[in-house]
Design a protein around this motif. Structure first.
Motif, short mmCIF file in Angstrom:
data_model
loop_
_atom_site.label_atom_id
_atom_site.label_comp_id
_atom_site.label_asym_id
_atom_site.label_seq_id
_atom_site.Cartn_x
_atom_site.Cartn_y
_atom_site.Cartn_z
N LEU A 174 0.93 -1.30 0.04
CA LEU A 174 0.03 0.04 -0.10
C LEU A 174 0.78 1.21 -0.02
N LYS A 175 2.06 1.26 0.68
CA LYS A 175 2.91 2.40 0.60
C LYS A 175 3.42 2.59 -0.75
N ILE A 176 3.89 1.62 -1.37
CA ILE A 176 4.49 1.57 -2.68
C ILE A 176 3.16 2.34 -3.74
N LEU A 177 1.89 1.65 -3.42
CA LEU A 177 1.07 2.00 -4.31
C LEU A 177 0.67 3.54 -4.12
N GLU A 178 0.70 4.03 -3.19
CA GLU A 178 0.62 5.54 -2.63
C GLU A 178 1.76 6.30 -3.44
N GLU A 179 3.03 5.70 -3.29
CA GLU A 179 3.89 6.46 -3.95
C GLU A 179 3.90 6.48 -5.55
N ILE A 180 3.40 5.28 -6.04
CA ILE A 180 3.07 5.23 -7.53
C ILE A 180 2.13 6.39 -7.81
N ASN A 181 1.04 6.60 -6.87
CA ASN A 181 -0.08 7.64 -7.46
C ASN A 181 0.62 9.02 -7.15
N LYS A 182 1.42 9.19 -6.24
CA LYS A 182 1.99 10.57 -5.86
C LYS A 182 2.78 10.99 -6.88
N GLN A 183 3.55 9.89 -7.55
CA GLN A 183 4.37 10.22 -8.91
C GLN A 183 3.79 10.17 -10.16
N ASN A 184 2.60 9.63 -10.27
CA ASN A 184 1.78 9.72 -11.42
C ASN A 184 2.40 8.80 -12.54
N LEU A 185 2.75 7.68 -11.92
CA LEU A 185 3.34 6.68 -12.75
C LEU A 185 2.39 5.97 -13.71
N ASP A 186 2.88 5.44 -14.79
CA ASP A 186 1.94 4.67 -15.85
C ASP A 186 2.88 3.56 -16.43
N GLY A 187 2.27 2.68 -17.10
CA GLY A 187 2.80 1.69 -17.73
C GLY A 187 2.97 0.50 -16.69
N LEU A 188 2.18 0.21 -15.69
CA LEU A 188 2.33 -0.78 -14.51
C LEU A 188 1.75 -2.03 -14.94
N LYS A 189 2.61 -3.15 -14.71
CA LYS A 189 1.89 -4.44 -14.91
C LYS A 189 1.82 -5.27 -13.75
N SER A 190 2.47 -5.35 -12.64
CA SER A 190 2.09 -6.19 -11.36
C SER A 190 3.33 -5.83 -10.24
N LEU A 191 2.89 -6.20 -9.21
CA LEU A 191 3.60 -5.74 -7.94
C LEU A 191 3.68 -7.20 -7.08
N ILE A 192 5.14 -7.60 -7.01
CA ILE A 192 5.28 -8.74 -6.19
C ILE A 192 5.81 -8.65 -5.00
N LEU A 193 5.26 -9.05 -3.86
CA LEU A 193 5.86 -8.76 -2.63
C LEU A 193 6.19 -10.44 -2.03
N ARG A 194 7.50 -10.21 -1.73
CA ARG A 194 8.03 -11.55 -1.08
C ARG A 194 8.40 -11.29 0.57
N PHE A 195 7.89 -12.47 1.37
CA PHE A 195 8.00 -12.10 2.73
C PHE A 195 8.79 -13.27 3.32
N SER A 196 9.65 -13.01 4.45
CA SER A 196 10.58 -13.91 5.07
C SER A 196 9.83 -14.10 6.17
N GLN A 197 9.17 -15.47 6.63
CA GLN A 197 8.49 -15.74 7.66
C GLN A 197 9.59 -15.57 9.10
N SER A 198 10.71 -16.15 9.00
CA SER A 198 11.50 -15.87 10.31
C SER A 198 12.30 -14.79 10.37
N ASN A 199 12.32 -13.90 9.52
CA ASN A 199 13.06 -12.86 9.62
C ASN A 199 12.18 -11.56 9.57
N LYS A 200 10.93 -11.85 9.12
CA LYS A 200 9.93 -10.88 9.00
C LYS A 200 10.46 -9.58 7.91
#
Length: 425
Positions: A167-193
């Motif tokens: 959601l923070k990345i999305l907020e920044e995308i809208n603030k910078q008026n980006l275009d040409g977006l395809k997808s956003l991938i998040l990867r999360f480490s369960q042990s290291n958070k």
């Protein structure tokens, strides 16, 4: 023009997790309905013998129905409205049915392992984008590549920290008026958070830079818009780390932002513990489709020589890093496609590890296995249908020592299964 709606009584759940009913001699498929329920269904596709639909309203409810937690649940986890006990019993039955139909064997499960956490268990999630007056995170509707559903706060299948980062990345995308977006991938480490993010764009001229905040790494990459797949065709920016760290059974592993990695650490550890029960001291363990080397490295104490094979050269590079990281000196990594593995590589193998993608094993590999006859096979699968098909060709030569199921993907129809095989004497 509105699509036609029909009323259907649903009788059972198919092998792919879709609910099945009948109307006027036609089979009706729809997700999110329990057996014994009557539902109003909107027709999405109608052919001579079948109808594909989406749920509009449940008219008669099953006692096994629970309230779903997300409006978009049909896109990400269509069994979210099933009680968890019912999910587990259904998956047990489906596993046995699949092997009876596709392998012609009536196998009994040694055990089926449920999940302790039925939400926030995933280590990876991919969001699309929906643009109205601004960009929103989105999922494609199930079985519909042309229509998207807007997401309010991400998805409950992955950790809250990953969604906050999205959601923070999305907020920044809208603030910078980006275009040409395809997808956003998040990867999360369960042990290291830890959270690592990848933003894929379909225009090489897109420029996007921001404060990492809670991210350990961020990658901006071009992905050809002509392909619906999220390919990493050209990296445009790397900030911070390009890998994550994860602890599995007290060993630490690193993996690249685009590498395959297990999605449910808790249950993957259970699968490794099951494999260990069938291990004994050996000369050679061959780990095919090894990715970043996890299974072979975790079983290294049981064999003098560990050979990991994968088609992805970057995954093999990380497998070697992981062997060194965990002081495993008997590991060797080879970059090779499974269907191109020479027969002599399988020769005199004591333990063969198979963890293929959903398509299962290549026929040439099955042929080589039958010719060289490894003593034991540990076959871990994310698609029991192809696993059962492969076992059908192996069963004349191998007996089943163990058959296990794991609920790696709660609230979804997906099942992880493990076959432990031993050569017939």
């Amino acid at each position: 023009m509105s699509k036609k709606e029909i009323e259907v009584y649903f009788e059972k759940i198919g092998h792919n997790g879709v609910s099945i009913g009948k109307l006027n001699g036609k089979v009706v498929f729809a997700y999110g309905v329990l057996p014994g329920e009557r539902a109003k269904v909107r027709i999405l596709k109608e052919k001579k013998n079948f109808i594909e639909g989406e749920i509009v309203e449940i008219i008669e409810k099953s006692k096994n129905r629970v309230e779903f937690k997300e409006d978009h649940y049909l896109s990400c986890s269509p069994w979210q409205c099933f009680s968890y006990d019912f999910q587990i019993e259904t998956k047990k039955n489906l596993l046995k049915e699949i092997f009876f139909e596709f392998a012609k064997e009536n196998l009994e499960l040694n055990e089926f392992y449920p999940a302790n956490n039925i939400f926030e268990y995933r280590t990876k999630i991919e969001y699309s984008f929906l643009k109205e007056e601004k960009y929103y995170l989105a999922f494609y509707k199930r079985n519909n590549p042309f229509e998207k559903i807007k997401l309010k706060n991400g998805c409950l299948l992955i950790n809250k920290k990953a969604n906050e980062s999205a959601l923070k990345i999305l907020e920044e995308i809208n603030k910078q008026n980006l275009d040409g977006l395809k997808s956003l991938i998040l990867r999360f480490s369960q042990s290291n958070k830890e959270v690592l993010a990848v933003l894929l764009v379909n225009n090489k001229k897109v420029k996007f830079d921001f404060n990492l905040e809670n991210l350990v790494g961020f990658i901006l990459a071009y992905s050809n818009p002509k392909s619906p797949a999220s390919n990493f065709d050209e990296v445009l920016l790397i900030k911070g780390r390009e890998y994550l760290r994860e602890k599995i059974l007290n060993l630490e592993f690193k993996y690249l932002y685009k590498s395959f990695f297990q999605n449910n650490i808790e249950l993957f550890e259970k699968a490794i513990e099951v494999m260990k029960k069938y291990c004994q001291d050996s000369q050679k363990l061959l780990d095919l489709y090894c990715g970043v080397g996890i299974i072979g490295i975790l079983l290294n104490e049981y064999s003098k020589n560990i050979i990991g094979v994968d088609i992805d050269k970057e995954a093999i590079a990380y497998a070697k890093i992981n062997a060194e990281l965990n002081n495993v000196k008997n590991f060797k990594g080879i970059v090779l496609a499974s269907e191109k593995i020479p027969q002599d590589l399988i020769n005199k193998t004591d333990i063969l590890i198979l963890d293929p993608p959903r398509a299962g094993l290549h026929k040439k590999l099955i042929s080589n296995i039958i010719k060289e006859k490894p003593q034991k096979i540990f076959y871990l699968s994310c698609n029991p249908l192809t696993q059962a098909r492969d076992f059908y060709y192996l069963k004349d030569f191998y007996k089943v020592l163990g058959f296990y199921g794991f609920d790696f993907y709660p609230n979804t129809p997906h099942i992880e299964s493990l076959l432990i095989l031993e050569i017939k004497k």
